[in-house]
Design a protein around this motif. Structure first.
Motif, PDB file in Angstrom:
ATOM      1  N   TYR A 191       5.472 -22.346   5.208  1.00 29.59           N
ATOM      2  CA  TYR A 191       6.131 -21.127   4.746  1.00 29.59           C
ATOM      3  C   TYR A 191       7.652 -21.347   4.737  1.00 29.59           C
ATOM      4  O   TYR A 191       8.201 -22.053   5.595  1.00 29.59           O
ATOM      5  CB  TYR A 191       5.792 -19.938   5.658  1.00 29.59           C
ATOM      6  CG  TYR A 191       4.325 -19.570   5.650  1.00 29.59           C
ATOM      7  CD1 TYR A 191       3.802 -18.817   4.610  1.00 29.59           C
ATOM      8  CD2 TYR A 191       3.474 -19.973   6.664  1.00 29.59           C
ATOM      9  CE1 TYR A 191       2.457 -18.467   4.593  1.00 29.59           C
ATOM     10  CE2 TYR A 191       2.138 -19.632   6.661  1.00 29.59           C
ATOM     11  CZ  TYR A 191       1.633 -18.880   5.614  1.00 29.59           C
ATOM     12  OH  TYR A 191       0.297 -18.531   5.585  1.00 29.59           O
ATOM     13  N   ALA A 192       8.290 -20.748   3.785  1.00 34.34           N
ATOM     14  CA  ALA A 192       9.734 -20.890   3.656  1.00 34.34           C
ATOM     15  C   ALA A 192      10.440 -20.090   4.734  1.00 34.34           C
ATOM     16  O   ALA A 192      10.139 -18.908   4.950  1.00 34.34           O
ATOM     17  CB  ALA A 192      10.191 -20.422   2.271  1.00 34.34           C
ATOM     18  N   ILE A 220      12.456 -24.219  15.319  1.00 34.54           N
ATOM     19  CA  ILE A 220      11.511 -24.727  14.312  1.00 34.54           C
ATOM     20  C   ILE A 220      11.900 -26.136  13.904  1.00 34.54           C
ATOM     21  O   ILE A 220      11.054 -27.030  13.772  1.00 34.54           O
ATOM     22  CB  ILE A 220      11.477 -23.779  13.093  1.00 34.54           C
ATOM     23  CG1 ILE A 220      10.666 -22.515  13.418  1.00 34.54           C
ATOM     24  CG2 ILE A 220      10.871 -24.470  11.878  1.00 34.54           C
ATOM     25  CD1 ILE A 220       9.175 -22.718  13.527  1.00 34.54           C
ATOM     26  N   LYS A 221      13.203 -26.369  13.698  1.00 33.89           N
ATOM     27  CA  LYS A 221      13.665 -27.702  13.300  1.00 33.89           C
ATOM     28  C   LYS A 221      13.477 -28.716  14.425  1.00 33.89           C
ATOM     29  O   LYS A 221      13.323 -29.915  14.166  1.00 33.89           O
ATOM     30  CB  LYS A 221      15.132 -27.635  12.885  1.00 33.89           C
ATOM     31  CG  LYS A 221      15.359 -26.911  11.563  1.00 33.89           C
ATOM     32  CD  LYS A 221      16.812 -26.954  11.161  1.00 33.89           C
ATOM     33  CE  LYS A 221      17.014 -26.296   9.799  1.00 33.89           C
ATOM     34  NZ  LYS A 221      16.325 -27.052   8.718  1.00 33.89           N
ATOM     35  N   GLN A 222      13.499 -28.262  15.677  1.00 39.19           N
ATOM     36  CA  GLN A 222      13.260 -29.151  16.808  1.00 39.19           C
ATOM     37  C   GLN A 222      11.781 -29.396  17.074  1.00 39.19           C
ATOM     38  O   GLN A 222      11.434 -30.069  18.040  1.00 39.19           O
ATOM     39  CB  GLN A 222      13.900 -28.575  18.077  1.00 39.19           C
ATOM     40  CG  GLN A 222      15.408 -28.692  18.128  1.00 39.19           C
ATOM     41  CD  GLN A 222      15.970 -28.170  19.442  1.00 39.19           C
ATOM     42  OE1 GLN A 222      15.463 -27.206  20.023  1.00 39.19           O
ATOM     43  NE2 GLN A 222      17.021 -28.801  19.924  1.00 39.19           N
ATOM     44  N   ARG A 275       3.185 -20.336  13.736  1.00 41.52           N
ATOM     45  CA  ARG A 275       1.754 -20.364  14.012  1.00 41.52           C
ATOM     46  C   ARG A 275       1.058 -21.451  13.205  1.00 41.52           C
ATOM     47  O   ARG A 275       0.089 -22.061  13.668  1.00 41.52           O
ATOM     48  CB  ARG A 275       1.146 -18.991  13.704  1.00 41.52           C
ATOM     49  CG  ARG A 275       1.578 -17.910  14.703  1.00 41.52           C
ATOM     50  CD  ARG A 275       1.010 -16.550  14.345  1.00 41.52           C
ATOM     51  NE  ARG A 275       1.407 -15.520  15.317  1.00 41.52           N
ATOM     52  CZ  ARG A 275       1.099 -14.236  15.211  1.00 41.52           C
ATOM     53  NH1 ARG A 275       0.379 -13.796  14.181  1.00 41.52           N
ATOM     54  NH2 ARG A 275       1.499 -13.384  16.141  1.00 41.52           N
ATOM     55  N   ARG A 276       1.517 -21.680  11.982  1.00 42.74           N
ATOM     56  CA  ARG A 276       0.930 -22.761  11.177  1.00 42.74           C
ATOM     57  C   ARG A 276       1.158 -24.115  11.843  1.00 42.74           C
ATOM     58  O   ARG A 276       0.272 -24.983  11.847  1.00 42.74           O
ATOM     59  CB  ARG A 276       1.549 -22.739   9.782  1.00 42.74           C
ATOM     60  CG  ARG A 276       0.906 -23.755   8.810  1.00 42.74           C
ATOM     61  CD  ARG A 276       1.805 -24.020   7.628  1.00 42.74           C
ATOM     62  NE  ARG A 276       3.019 -24.699   8.048  1.00 42.74           N
ATOM     63  CZ  ARG A 276       3.103 -26.026   8.231  1.00 42.74           C
ATOM     64  NH1 ARG A 276       2.045 -26.792   8.038  1.00 42.74           N
ATOM     65  NH2 ARG A 276       4.241 -26.575   8.598  1.00 42.74           N
ATOM     66  N   GLY A 307      -3.809 -16.732  12.477  1.00 46.27           N
ATOM     67  CA  GLY A 307      -2.629 -15.992  12.909  1.00 46.27           C
ATOM     68  C   GLY A 307      -1.478 -16.107  11.930  1.00 46.27           C
ATOM     69  O   GLY A 307      -0.699 -15.154  11.744  1.00 46.27           O
ATOM     70  N   ALA A 308      -1.366 -17.264  11.271  1.00 49.16           N
ATOM     71  CA  ALA A 308      -0.312 -17.440  10.276  1.00 49.16           C
ATOM     72  C   ALA A 308      -0.539 -16.520   9.075  1.00 49.16           C
ATOM     73  O   ALA A 308       0.409 -15.926   8.534  1.00 49.16           O
ATOM     74  CB  ALA A 308      -0.255 -18.899   9.845  1.00 49.16           C
TER      75      ALA A 308
END
Length: 244
Positions: free
Chosen positions: A128-129, A188-190, A225-226, A233-234
């Motif tokens: 997801y973006a 998220i990036k980590q 969640r993905r 959940g995603a």
């Protein structure tokens, strides 16, 4: 004559009477000194002479041979007959399988070829973006300076330094939902989706009436969640984001 004989016996009588009048002196007992007996000298043991070696006499007619030291070279003849190696038979060609329309191999008639079972892989959900947000007007200059430094570190690939600068900005303005959302983006990036999901949920609560920030926060939750392979959940988080 009689007078002379009396004169001769007179001294003898006087001597006898003197001896009878002298009291007998008591004789004291004399202690005998007993010398200790000296121990008999110990005689040293007499060493026995070793018995003379017994010389073996061989009977007449026998000979003496030297013992072999087993170092002489000798050849051992093999007792097992040599095996003959026959040439291998040519391989037997199996009947070839014919291909089907779907790309799987179909065994030829009369052959025992077992067709492999196709492995069905799990569906891969696309990412997801994750969108960026702008800081609201009236933000403290110190917070803006820290965010500028964090953006510069993130662009250079130093994510740890970017996280430190963003956390310092949150200590100054802990109720700012945009700062919480930016920290979730860095997590998220980590590749730390669990921390990112928690921060994004907090940003959605702090957003209040900012529906755009709520939508972006739920999209970030769907991506976190993905990454944790929680596909159901995603999907729910994606549906929640589309409701704003």
């Amino acid at each position: 004559m009689k007078n002379k004989s009396l004169l001769a016996f007179l001294p003898l009588l006087v001597l006898a009477s003197a001896c009878s009048t002298v009291p007998e002196q008591q004789q004291k007992p004399v202690a005998k000194v007993v010398k200790p007996k000296q121990p008999a000298p110990v005689k040293p043991p007499i060493a026995k002479k070793p018995a003379p070696p017994v010389v073996r006499k061989d009977p007449p007619g026998t000979a003496t041979y030297a013992i072999d030291d087993a170092k002489s070279s000798f050849k051992i003849e093999p007792s097992v007959p040599a095996m003959r190696i026959d040439p291998m038979a040519p391989p037997v060609e199996l009947p070839s399988a014919t291909g089907s329309a779907d790309g799987t191999a179909t065994p030829a008639p009369g052959s025992n070829l077992i067709t492999p079972t196709p492995v069905v892989s799990a569906p891969v959900m696309p990412a997801y973006a994750v969108e960026d947000v702008r800081m609201p007007a009236g933000t403290s200059p110190a917070v803006v300076a820290l965010l500028t430094e964090a953006d510069r570190n993130r662009a250079s690939g130093d994510l740890d330094a970017a996280v430190i600068s963003t956390e310092r900005a949150l200590r100054i303005d802990s109720r700012n939902p945009a700062l919480t959302y930016k920290l979730a983006q860095l997590r998220i990036k980590q590749n730390k989706p669990q921390l990112a999901e928690e921060l994004a949920g907090k940003a959605a609560l702090l957003a209040g009436s900012d529906l755009d920030l709520k939508r972006k926060s739920w999209l970030l939750i769907a991506e976190a969640r993905r990454m944790q392979q929680n596909y159901q959940g995603a999907k729910e988080a994606k549906a929640k984001a589309e409701s704003f």
